[in-house]
Design an enzyme around this catalytic site. Structure first.
Site, short mmCIF file in Angstrom:
data_model
loop_
_atom_site.label_atom_id
_atom_site.label_comp_id
_atom_site.label_asym_id
_atom_site.label_seq_id
_atom_site.Cartn_x
_atom_site.Cartn_y
_atom_site.Cartn_z
N LEU A 42 31.52 0.85 -51.28
CA LEU A 42 31.97 2.05 -50.58
C LEU A 42 32.73 2.97 -51.52
O LEU A 42 32.50 4.19 -51.54
CB LEU A 42 32.88 1.66 -49.41
N HIS A 265 41.99 -15.44 -44.74
CA HIS A 265 41.59 -15.08 -43.38
C HIS A 265 41.55 -16.33 -42.51
O HIS A 265 40.94 -17.32 -42.88
CB HIS A 265 40.21 -14.41 -43.45
N ARG A 336 47.03 -12.05 -39.78
CA ARG A 336 46.22 -13.03 -40.49
C ARG A 336 47.04 -14.04 -41.28
O ARG A 336 46.76 -15.23 -41.24
CB ARG A 336 45.27 -12.30 -41.46
#
Ligand SMILES: Cc1cc2nc3c(=O)[nH]c(=O)nc-3n(C[C@H](O)[C@H](O)[C@H](O)COP(=O)(O)OP(=O)(O)OC[C@H]3O[C@@H](n4cnc5c(N)ncnc54)[C@H](O)[C@@H]3O)c2cc1C
Ligand code: SF4
Ligand code: FES
Lengths: 665, 249
Positions: A42, A265, A336
């Protein structure tokens, strides 16, 4: 001394004022300026497309066969933006505030504010490119909410948001490639950056198909090479994700900031055996409806591990819903870092539920029952049987999470509608990265870092759906301005010659390293060392860290590194497609980075976000920050040996947000 | 379990290539197919032999990098999965497994099981985008509502991972499913309308130039596509192409 170059003025006006005051390069001059972008995720795709569109000549590099395969493609859940379409009180300030708080007050205010400010434009841009975000029945964009926040600001495209955003950014890139403004170098790996007279002036790259080592000159270089979670060997990153580009930059003078800040995570599919090559994330959205538990009795846990007791046969009162117990206010939706640590605590105490003892249950039985009852009411069913309720509830859960349940079943062969899923935390994201100033420039003039490769916005813990936002913000909206400011000095420079001795020296070093690998009389495959490194890192620099463990890890990594150089076996030749050779180079760099991560974790005598030092916790086992002594960014300068790296501190100044201890009780 | 692998080995694009046989033992049913290949490669390296080159990256079915033709099927047995999502529990002790690269004129072999799929990228570069600048100064994202059904269908087409299984499985090595997926995604959205005709013409032209074969409506591509990209996309592209060509004349 590091200068963050944050512009003066009120927070909300900094970026606008800065944009108005920085220098521009006129179109004719842009045509004689070359920019290299390493990475096509990205951050890289959006930067390369934008800079080419402005008129610069861009070269884009990626190691995969196509720019579209950068690891951004794998992002599932969504992208945040302060659009306030849901009219739930969201605003630029709130997104800014949530991100700073979520990062446990270890990020730079001005950068985060700018991120929040441009977030809304990202969505406009993507929709204009034809990104098919999820929509509601009125045809407008839909939102979901994510952990750690109280508004619905996450835009998504089913469980494939990263894919859709990356294809959007790659379409902008493709357009510039077709115009000849971007030249693409796929299956190319950046091997080093080249610094000439104190400025970054190009890179050494290797064509992975032919093995040819190439020199590429440019007036500025942008590294958008992603995160380094694979230093742990097992992570949710793609197999090829690596630190090499960033690490080479570090060795050439760029500071590495907060290297130990790693996000683990909580909801991933557990390790199933020693053959495991990577871990798979189960979206955070599952924590909205799922309940996390382990057996209350150790003997039950053992029976489950041995396959003698089925979890569905454990009575309600014999289950420990430990997140609900410890954090009644947030329950299963704690951030998290908190959720991950709590799972580890239970498993370490002997309550783990799979063969390895490293798994907890994520249970949908209550959600299925709850949804089933509601559905029965809606349909006006009187006295529905338990099995009718279950069938109705299963339908609802299938509609919401079907693709994730299918994925789980595909990998584990267990049916999550019938038996609770097993999950365990896994390495997922690295908040640390190359230190950059407000303009995203590293300590080396002309060398920039964007996306996960820099450290800039997430402090000690990243909120869900904020990495995609940051990558596109950096590439579309920040770099196009700030790089221009720097290049304004280069309009008379002319093409960068690659005959300079600095290019020669860098190329020689690259070639020698390759030859060393191929000629080394070793007998051990690269992966062996990588696995061992991963084990050291996971045990000592993972979810919980302490001084003794970190010191031992540093010694172990140094020994492993020495062994690697002596014993590694790399087959094949340098003039042919040779994945083992590529891997060897990457693991060599991980073996240095790992040590620096431990050095960093050792130096930070506090717990914050993903960095939990066992010595610094409250009586209840919660993280204890030390704002008086550690409200700074640790930026490490390379001096020849990771353990000798020099620490520079960028003090973090909070003018707009009051520092508070996070509490989710 | 113990298995016999018959693997295509080809030492570069010029080499003729041949099948070679490798026994592998102690394979756990929990392994993924690629982890089984890792085990074999580990052994080959230890034995001083050349490991088998294959493409892979995400190992979770989304990057589109993995690409093996297993027992005569693109991405092996099982529907809706990529090679990396295939597990060894799909096989049984004593099986012989044939592993080959994608075979298509437009996808030359680089080494062993690795092929060059940049032809796909060039087709996209020919027009698979909306010509909008990246300044962010577009209209607000909610200015144009898009009916949910259209948005969902565009999304379904857009989930193509560009793996090339459709080409590999087609007896004509046609790329119609891949190309039509991109054409459809943009044809279904208002943002894609201004360039709709130009886009389809350019992309089809490039597709032909790359040496992909013609579509004879066999439908094998849809069966093997790991993302369930539908043949209706091909029909839509054919309609658009026809319209564009008629207008062009
Ligand atoms: C499973 C998963 C799910 C996620 N879900 C979300 C989510 O829902 N929301 C969210 O916001 N974030 C999510 N994230 C995080 C997010 O996806 C990443 O942080 C982000 O996509 C990184 O983008 P990037 O452009 O910085 O790098 P990447 O997309 O990783 O791109 C790196 C690029 O650099 C290239 N490269 C690297 N090294 C070299 C080299 N030496 N030479 C040449 N090229 C090189 C690669 O080829 C690639 O093109 C998720 C991450 C994972 C792993
Ligand atoms: S259409 Fe299907 S098979 Fe073809 S490239 Fe796309 S995902 Fe792969
Ligand atoms: S490795 Fe990414 S799809 Fe298989």
């Amino acid at each position: 001394m590091l200068n963050s170059k944050v512009p003066q003025g009120p927070l909300a006006e900094k970026w606008t004022n800065h944009k108005n005051s920085i220098r521009l390069v006129n179109p004719a001059n842009k045509r004689s300026i070359d920019v290299i972008v390493v990475g096509t995720g990205l951050a890289g795709s959006s930067a390369a497309a934008s800079l080419a569109e402005m008129g610069y000549n861009v070269k884009a590099f990626c190691f995969q066969d196509s720019p579209r395969r950068a690891h951004s493609i794998a992002a599932q859940g969504g992208i945040n933006a302060a659009k306030n379409y849901q009219n739930d009180g969201d605003s630029t300030y709130r997104l800014f505030y949530d991100t700073v708080k979520g990062g446990d007050y270890r990020s730079r205010e001005a950068n985060v504010y700018r991120l929040a400010e441009v977030s809304a434009n990202i969505i406009d841009q993507c929709v204009a490119q034809g990104v098919p975000f999820a929509r509601d029945y009125g045809g407008l964009l839909d939102n979901r909410s994510f952990g750690g926040v109280q508004v619905s600001r996450t835009f998504y495209a089913k469980g494939q948001t990263g894919q859709q955003l990356l294809l959007g950014a790659c379409s902008a890139l493709s357009r510039q490639i077709s115009k000849g403004k971007v030249k693409l170098y796929n299956r190319h790996e950046m091997m080093d950056v080249v610094v000439v007279d104190g400025k970054c002036r190009g890179i050494i790259a290797r064509n992975l198909v032919t093995g040819e080592v190439e020199r590429h000159g440019a007036h500025a270089v942008i590294l958008a090479s992603g995160g380094y979670g694979n230093v742990f060997f097992l992570s949710t990153n793609a197999m090829g994700s690596n630190v090499s580009a960033a690490w080479k930059a570090h060795k050439k003078g760029a500071h590495f900031a907060n290297p130990s800040f790693t996000q683990i995570h909580p909801t991933c599919i557990p390790v199933s055996g020693s053959h495991q090559s990577k871990l798979t994330l189960m979206s955070e959205s599952l924590r909205n409806d799922g309940r996390i538990w382990v057996p209350r009795k150790k003997e039950d846990a053992q029976a489950v591990r041995e396959g003698k007791l089925r979890p569905v046969d454990i009575r309600e009162e014999d289950r420990d819903y430990y997140l609900e117990r410890r954090y009644p206010a947030f329950g299963n939706l704690v951030p998290r870092d908190v959720a991950s640590r709590a799972a580890k605590e239970r498993c370490d105490a002997g309550f783990g539920v799979n063969e390895t003892g490293e798994a907890v249950f994520l249970d949908y039985a209550s959600a299925i029952e709850r949804y089933g009852k509601t559905e029965a009411n809606i349909r006006g069913l009187e006295n529905p049987s338990a099995s009718e309720i279950k069938a109705l509830g299963t339908e609802v859960v299938k509609a919401k999470y079907g693709n994730l349940f299918d994925m789980y079943k595909q990998i584990t062969a267990d049916n999550p509608y019938e038996t609770p899923m097993k999950i365990y935390p896994a390495v997922h994201y690295t908040m640390g990265g190359l230190w950059v100033d407000y303009n995203l420039m590293t300590a080396v003039p002309g060398l920039y870092a964007a996306g996960e490769a820099n450290f800039s916005d997430h402090g000690a813990n990243r909120l869900g759906a904020s990495a995609l936002m940051q990558g596109l913000a950096d590439g579309y909206f920040v770099l196009p301005y700030t790089v221009g400011d720097y290049l304004a000095d280069d309009i008379r420079t002319g093409p960068i010659s690659t005959d300079h001795p600095a290019f020669e020296a860098a190329e020689k070093e690259v070639t020698e390293r390759i030859q060393h690998f191929l000629n080394n009389p070793g007998d051990t495959p690269v992966d062996d060392f990588h696995r061992k490194l991963g084990r050291i890192m996971w045990n000592n620099c993972g979810m919980a860290r302490n001084a003794d463990g970190l010191k031992q890890a540093i010694a172990d990594i140094r020994a492993l590194r020495e062994e690697f150089w002596k014993k590694v076996r790399v087959p094949g030749t340098a003039t042919q497609y040779n994945p083992e050779l590529d891997k060897a180079g990457r693991v060599a760099d991980f073996l240095e980075l790992g040590e620096l991560m431990c050095v960093d974790a050792l130096a930070r005598e506090e717990s914050c976000g993903g960095h939990f030092r066992e010595e610094h916790q409250t009586a209840e086992g919660e993280a204890l920050r030390n704002d008086a002594d550690f409200t700074f960014v640790s930026a490490w300068e390379y001096t020849g040996d990771p353990s000798e790296a020099k620490l520079e501190k960028e003090e973090l100044v909070y003018e707009n947000i009051e520092l508070k201890q996070r509490s989710y009780k | 379990m113990n298995l016999t692998l018959k693997v295509w080995r080809q030492n570069g694009p010029e080499d003729k290539g041949r099948m070679e046989t490798y026994p592998v033992s102690d394979i756990s049913e929990h392994m993924s197919f690629l982890e089984m290949m890792d085990v074999l490669n580990d052994q080959l390296v230890r034995d001083g032999k050349d490991p088998i080159a294959f493409d892979h990256d995400c190992r979770e079915g989304i990057c589109g990098m993995c690409s093996m033709f297993i027992n005569g099927e693109a991405h092996g047995p099982g529907r809706g999965v990529t090679t990396c999502q295939l597990h060894m529990r799909s096989f049984k002790d004593g099986d012989t497994i044939y592993i080959e690269p994608w075979r298509a004129q437009a996808f030359p072999v680089i080494k062993d099981l690795v092929v060059d799929r940049s032809a796909f990228d060039r087709v996209i570069q020919a027009g698979g985008y909306v010509s909008v600048n990246t300044s962010g100064n577009t209209i607000d994202a909610n200015t144009i509502p898009i009916p949910k059904a259209d948005a969902d269908e565009a999304f379904n087409a857009a989930t193509c991972i560009g793996c090339g299984a459709c080409v590999a499985t087609c007896k004509n090595a046609s790329a119609m499913l891949f190309v039509s997926a991109k054409v459809s995604q943009l044809a279904l959205l208002p943002q894609g309308q201004p360039e709709r005709e130009l886009r389809v013409k350019r992309m089809v032209e490039q597709m032909d130039k790359e040496g992909f074969g013609n579509c004879t409506n066999t439908g094998a591509c849809e069966v093997e596509c790991p993302k369930g990209i539908s043949l209706t996309n091909i029909a839509r592209m054919n309609r658009d192409y026809l319209t564009a060509s008629l207008k062009g004349e």
